[in-house]
Design a protein around this motif. Structure first.
Motif, mmCIF file in Angstrom:
data_model
loop_
_atom_site.group_PDB
_atom_site.id
_atom_site.type_symbol
_atom_site.label_atom_id
_atom_site.label_comp_id
_atom_site.label_asym_id
_atom_site.label_seq_id
_atom_site.Cartn_x
_atom_site.Cartn_y
_atom_site.Cartn_z
ATOM 1 N N CYS A 466 3.089 -4.116 -17.561
ATOM 2 C CA CYS A 466 3.050 -3.407 -18.841
ATOM 3 C C CYS A 466 4.147 -2.338 -18.841
ATOM 4 C CB CYS A 466 1.689 -2.747 -19.063
ATOM 5 S SG CYS A 466 0.295 -3.899 -18.987
ATOM 6 N N VAL A 467 5.114 -2.467 -19.735
ATOM 7 C CA VAL A 467 6.239 -1.536 -19.761
ATOM 8 C C VAL A 467 6.232 -0.755 -21.069
ATOM 9 C CG1 VAL A 467 7.703 -2.824 -18.176
ATOM 10 C CG2 VAL A 467 7.743 -3.388 -20.598
ATOM 11 N N ASP A 468 6.407 0.529 -20.941
ATOM 12 C CA ASP A 468 6.429 1.445 -22.074
ATOM 13 C C ASP A 468 7.711 1.220 -22.883
ATOM 14 O OD1 ASP A 468 6.346 3.601 -23.796
ATOM 15 O OD2 ASP A 468 5.712 5.038 -22.261
ATOM 16 N N THR A 469 7.581 0.923 -24.174
ATOM 17 C CA THR A 469 8.752 0.729 -25.041
ATOM 18 C C THR A 469 8.792 1.778 -26.147
ATOM 19 O OG1 THR A 469 7.535 -0.883 -26.403
ATOM 20 C CG2 THR A 469 8.864 -1.745 -24.579
ATOM 21 N N SER A 470 8.176 2.935 -25.888
ATOM 22 C CA SER A 470 8.188 4.002 -26.883
ATOM 23 C C SER A 470 9.565 4.643 -26.962
ATOM 24 C CB SER A 470 7.134 5.055 -26.540
ATOM 25 O OG SER A 470 7.448 5.672 -25.296
ATOM 26 N N LEU A 502 2.955 -14.553 -14.466
ATOM 27 C CA LEU A 502 3.404 -13.230 -14.895
ATOM 28 C C LEU A 502 3.312 -13.115 -16.409
ATOM 29 C CD1 LEU A 502 4.840 -10.480 -14.452
ATOM 30 C CD2 LEU A 502 7.020 -11.718 -14.610
ATOM 31 N N GLU A 503 2.712 -12.020 -16.867
ATOM 32 C CA GLU A 503 2.669 -11.696 -18.288
ATOM 33 C C GLU A 503 3.438 -10.393 -18.495
ATOM 34 O OE1 GLU A 503 1.857 -13.515 -20.816
ATOM 35 O OE2 GLU A 503 -0.037 -12.852 -21.722
ATOM 36 N N LEU A 504 4.457 -10.429 -19.351
ATOM 37 C CA LEU A 504 5.225 -9.227 -19.678
ATOM 38 C C LEU A 504 4.684 -8.645 -20.973
ATOM 39 C CD1 LEU A 504 8.832 -10.562 -18.962
ATOM 40 C CD2 LEU A 504 7.451 -9.083 -17.496
ATOM 41 N N ILE A 505 4.307 -7.378 -20.930
ATOM 42 C CA ILE A 505 3.681 -6.724 -22.084
ATOM 43 C C ILE A 505 4.450 -5.437 -22.386
ATOM 44 C CG2 ILE A 505 1.576 -5.679 -22.999
ATOM 45 C CD1 ILE A 505 0.046 -7.423 -20.916
ATOM 46 N N GLY A 506 5.017 -5.356 -23.562
ATOM 47 C CA GLY A 506 5.672 -4.126 -23.992
ATOM 48 C C GLY A 506 4.748 -3.348 -24.893
ATOM 49 N N PHE A 507 4.619 -2.050 -24.663
ATOM 50 C CA PHE A 507 3.730 -1.253 -25.513
ATOM 51 C C PHE A 507 4.425 0.012 -25.996
ATOM 52 C CE2 PHE A 507 2.925 0.118 -21.193
ATOM 53 C CZ PHE A 507 2.697 1.488 -21.246
ATOM 54 N N GLY A 508 4.496 0.120 -27.323
ATOM 55 C CA GLY A 508 4.980 1.320 -27.981
ATOM 56 C C GLY A 508 3.878 1.777 -28.915
ATOM 57 N N ARG A 509 4.145 1.748 -30.211
ATOM 58 C CA ARG A 509 3.092 2.101 -31.178
ATOM 59 C C ARG A 509 1.978 1.050 -31.147
ATOM 60 N NH1 ARG A 509 3.460 5.916 -35.086
ATOM 61 N NH2 ARG A 509 1.914 5.854 -36.773
ATOM 62 N N ALA A 511 1.211 -3.003 -28.888
ATOM 63 C CA ALA A 511 1.627 -3.785 -27.720
ATOM 64 C C ALA A 511 1.813 -5.239 -28.121
ATOM 65 C CB ALA A 511 0.606 -3.667 -26.601
ATOM 66 N N GLN A 512 2.646 -5.957 -27.335
ATOM 67 C CA GLN A 512 2.833 -7.376 -27.569
ATOM 68 C C GLN A 512 3.310 -8.042 -26.283
ATOM 69 O OE1 GLN A 512 6.719 -6.432 -30.092
ATOM 70 N NE2 GLN A 512 6.560 -8.641 -29.762
ATOM 71 N N THR A 513 2.917 -9.289 -26.112
ATOM 72 C CA THR A 513 3.433 -10.063 -24.981
ATOM 73 C C THR A 513 4.829 -10.557 -25.353
ATOM 74 O OG1 THR A 513 2.442 -12.105 -25.815
ATOM 75 C CG2 THR A 513 1.126 -10.780 -24.282
ATOM 76 N N MET A 514 5.699 -10.667 -24.345
ATOM 77 C CA MET A 514 7.087 -11.026 -24.599
ATOM 78 C C MET A 514 7.574 -12.015 -23.565
ATOM 79 S SD MET A 514 8.925 -7.373 -25.414
ATOM 80 C CE MET A 514 8.557 -6.443 -26.888
ATOM 81 N N ARG A 515 8.442 -12.922 -24.008
ATOM 82 C CA ARG A 515 9.208 -13.712 -23.061
ATOM 83 C C ARG A 515 10.304 -12.823 -22.480
ATOM 84 N NH1 ARG A 515 12.249 -17.031 -25.227
ATOM 85 N NH2 ARG A 515 11.999 -16.407 -27.407
ATOM 86 N N ALA A 535 -2.094 -2.492 -24.696
ATOM 87 C CA ALA A 535 -1.470 -3.170 -23.557
ATOM 88 C C ALA A 535 -2.519 -3.642 -22.555
ATOM 89 C CB ALA A 535 -0.472 -2.231 -22.879
ATOM 90 N N LEU A 536 -3.518 -2.803 -22.276
ATOM 91 C CA LEU A 536 -4.568 -3.184 -21.320
ATOM 92 C C LEU A 536 -5.446 -4.300 -21.871
ATOM 93 C CD1 LEU A 536 -5.514 0.368 -20.002
ATOM 94 C CD2 LEU A 536 -4.315 -1.434 -18.752
ATOM 95 N N LEU A 537 -5.674 -4.311 -23.185
ATOM 96 C CA LEU A 537 -6.402 -5.431 -23.790
ATOM 97 C C LEU A 537 -5.694 -6.755 -23.517
ATOM 98 C CD1 LEU A 537 -7.419 -3.973 -27.286
ATOM 99 C CD2 LEU A 537 -9.004 -4.782 -25.524
#
Length: 671
Positions: A466-470, A502-509, A511-515, A535-537
């Motif tokens: 889970c990576v912060d994209t704020s 591996l699941e990549l998850i970006g979370f700002g305002r 969250a979304q899974t991303m390739r 993101a945790l969901l």
């Protein structure tokens, strides 16, 4: 039949162009938010470690242009005329002083006429046009003025004429007049559409010696003449009104009659009508340099300036559909030397190699993007950097463990059908030698000789990064390290731990899974909000999809949660964080713990409040906290993942005895 061309410089034995450095730089810029097309353009502009870029070539073009303007002035022809005129007058005065037989009145009249000459060289030449010179040297010097003017005017339109017509005879001048007349007739016939290829061939057969460019048809002839004539007009436009008036007055004296100027004016008019696209109205601001330009040389300098302007435009690549193939290597070599042309050709080859390497492709939207092949190459490079940072063995050779399904146990066993473990070569060869000794012959190796290295069982893992994209991640310079970390981990799992998910998850305002391709191409987002709850969901949903895998939760953030997902699906934002936002994030973190996730927080930044919050969250789920510098984030995340894979404490990625140390002691290879 073999065909040969002129050698154009460079090392004929040089290896093919290497695009590795370019791809690495392009990948870095893409992750910083550039499009692949722009990133490629930026690399070509900057150049590489041993490769000059477009900016360097453009700088040299600008310096050459500035030097031409500052080093020269436009008084060259006038200065030559002035010197010849002074010589003629001086020699005439000497002759008058020596001539004792001359009538005193006649001598006085001549001396008075010489004394009263206008200051303007052009007016003085006109005044002396009918003067009866008594000195042979004076007459020759004055005739040289007319000859010089004729040769200079011709040199403006036909390069090399000034030298070719030096000491020319009357027959030579008549041949030039005939050539100009025939040329004008040919151009006028062409303007009416009445000319034929035979007309051009007949003209070149008769006058071809005056055209060293060797044009192959009338269009090539027109292009050559129009470029030179337009440069002559620009030189005239660059003069001061006084210089221009002097030149116009002198031109009538060329070769002793106005006939030459009339033919040249007719030629200029024909060329302007046939090639209106040339720059007939331009001018240049010359400095006060110490090198005076004659009319022919000045026209050549104006042509050089036009070439330099064209090169500057080509090197800028700022127009639609620009390609480095547009750069005229012949002009570049002529203006800056062969070395510059070799540099430009290497850039052309590099651009072509990048486009044909399979590293970039155009999507359905027409945009250029990095291919999966390029992403793998970039990921391997990033993973090597991570390995060096974790092992502390920069510069040493990578070791290979290809084919191992897990960690080697040290034991071996006979090979069985379906085994994927690596061969134990010493045991295998020993078995073959012993069998041959006992059988007194036979093949060097048989299938029964093969032994494989036993490996420990390896548990599959379900990893959620889970990576912060704020907006704060981009604002504080953590955007690119975040992407590099995700790509390095993606490459490691895809190349060494293919059984892991591996699941990549970006979370700002939200969250979304991303390739990985989406994440690495993601532009900075400036909307406020850090939705750790969402993101945790998504992470817990990923873990539930893989019930038999070991859950590994990796969270990269530089801020406390400030938004959460409501039951309606809407995003709620509040700063300072609302208690409900924190409570929902904690609830999902507890759910991850109940699933059995190994959790590691990677805290970026030095905010004390954030540090206290992250520490309390980690203690709640028996997790770990790592606070790396942005440049060490990749090594920290990869080390934590590897530590979790070995069953160690989450986050065990560095220090003696850690999994980071395993990189150095066991070796690392990305195949």
């Amino acid at each position: 039949m073999s065909r040969y061309r002129k050698y154009d410089g460079g090392d004929p034995l040089a290896p093919p162009v290497d695009i590795a450095e370019a791809l690495d730089a392009i990948g870095q810029d893409v992750m910083a938010g550039y499009s692949p097309e722009r990133a490629m353009r930026e690399f070509l502009r900057r150049g590489g470690d041993d490769q000059a870029g477009l900016d360097d070539l453009a700088r040299r073009v600008a310096e050459r242009r500035r030097d031409l303007l500052q080093r020269h002035n436009l008084d060259g022809t006038m200065n030559e005329v002035r010197e010849l005129l002074e010589k003629a007058v001086l020699e005439e005065r000497k002759q008058l002083a020596r001539d004792a037989l001359m009538d005193d009145g006649d001598r006085a009249f001549r001396e008075m006429r010489l004394e009263s000459l206008p200051d303007s060289p052009a007016a003085a030449v006109t005044e002396l046009n009918d003067y009866d010179w008594q000195s042979r040297e004076a007459r020759e010097a004055f005739e040289q003025i007319k000859d010089l003017l004729g040769r200079e005017l011709l040199d403006q339109r036909f390069a090399g004429m000034k030298q070719a017509l030096e000491n020319a005879t009357d027959e030579d001048r008549q041949a030039i007049n005939e050539m100009l007349s025939d040329l004008n007739e040919l151009l006028e016939k062409h303007a009416r559409g009445e000319d034929t290829p035979e007309d051009f061939q007949e003209f070149m057969a008769k006058h071809g010696q005056h055209f060293p460019e060797d044009p192959q048809d009338i269009d090539e002839l027109l292009d050559t003449l129009a470029q030179r004539s337009a440069a002559a007009q620009r030189m005239l436009n660059s003069m001061t009104p006084e210089q221009r008036a002097e030149l116009m007055q002198l031109s009538a004296q060329a070769f002793g009659s106005p006939a030459l100027m009339e033919q040249l004016d007719r030629l200029d008019q024909n060329l302007m009508a046939l090639r209106p696209g040339e720059d007939w109205g331009g001018s240049e601001q010359f400095g006060d340099g110490d090198q005076g330009l004659g009319l022919g040389d000045g026209t050549g300098v104006l042509q050089d300036l036009a070439d330099l302007d064209a090169l500057a435009d080509q090197l800028s690549q700022s127009y639609g559909g620009a390609r480095l193939d547009d750069v005229d290597l012949d002009k570049l070599a002529r203006q800056l030397g062969n070395e510059a042309a070799v540099d430009a050709r290497k850039l052309q080859e590099l651009e072509k190699a990048l486009r044909e390497s399979g590293a970039m492709e155009r999507g359905f939207d027409g945009e250029l993007r990095l291919t999966p092949k390029a992403m793998r190459q970039l990921g391997k490079a990033l993973l090597r950097d991570v390995a060096e940072k974790m092992s502390g063995r920069q510069g040493q050779r990578d070791l290979r463990q290809a084919g191992a399904a897990g960690d080697l146990s040290g034991a071996t066993r006979p090979w069985e059908f379906g085994d994927t473990e690596p061969w134990d070569l010493p045991r295998t060869m020993l078995n073959g030698v012993l069998r041959r000794a006992g059988d007194a012959g036979g093949p060097l190796l048989s299938i029964d000789d093969v032994e494989v290295a036993e490996t420990e069982a390896r548990t599959q893992a379900a990893v959620a990064l889970c990576v912060d994209t704020s907006f704060s991640m981009a604002m504080d310079g953590r955007w690119v390290p975040m992407k590099q970390t995700a790509l390095a981990l993606h490459t490691l799992i895809g190349s060494r731990f293919r059984g892991d998910s591996l699941e990549l998850i970006g979370f700002g305002r939200h969250a979304q899974t991303m390739r990985i391709e989406e994440l690495t191409a993601l532009d900075a987002r400036w909307a406020k909000g850090t939705n750790l709850h969402h993101a945790l969901l998504l992470a817990n949903r990923h873990f539930r999809k893989h019930p038999n895998a070991q859950p590994v939760l990796l969270i990269v953030t530089d801020g406390e949660p400030t938004s959460h997902l409501e039951s309606s699906g809407e995003v709620y934002f509040s700063y300072p964080p609302h208690p409900m936002t924190v409570a929902l994030a904690v609830r999902e973190l507890d759910n991850a713990r109940r699933i059995g996730a190994h959790t590691t927080f990677f805290r970026l930044g030095e905010d004390p409040g954030l540090a206290r919050f992250i520490e309390s969250m980690a203690r709640r789920v028996d997790g770990s906290v790592v606070a790396p510098e942005a440049g060490d984030l990749g090594a920290a995340v990869v080390g934590s993942y590897l530590g979790s894979r070995r069953g160690g404490r989450p986050g065990d990625g560095g220090g003696p005895g850690s999994y980071g140390d395993w990189f150095g002691s066991r070796g690392f290879w990305v195949g």
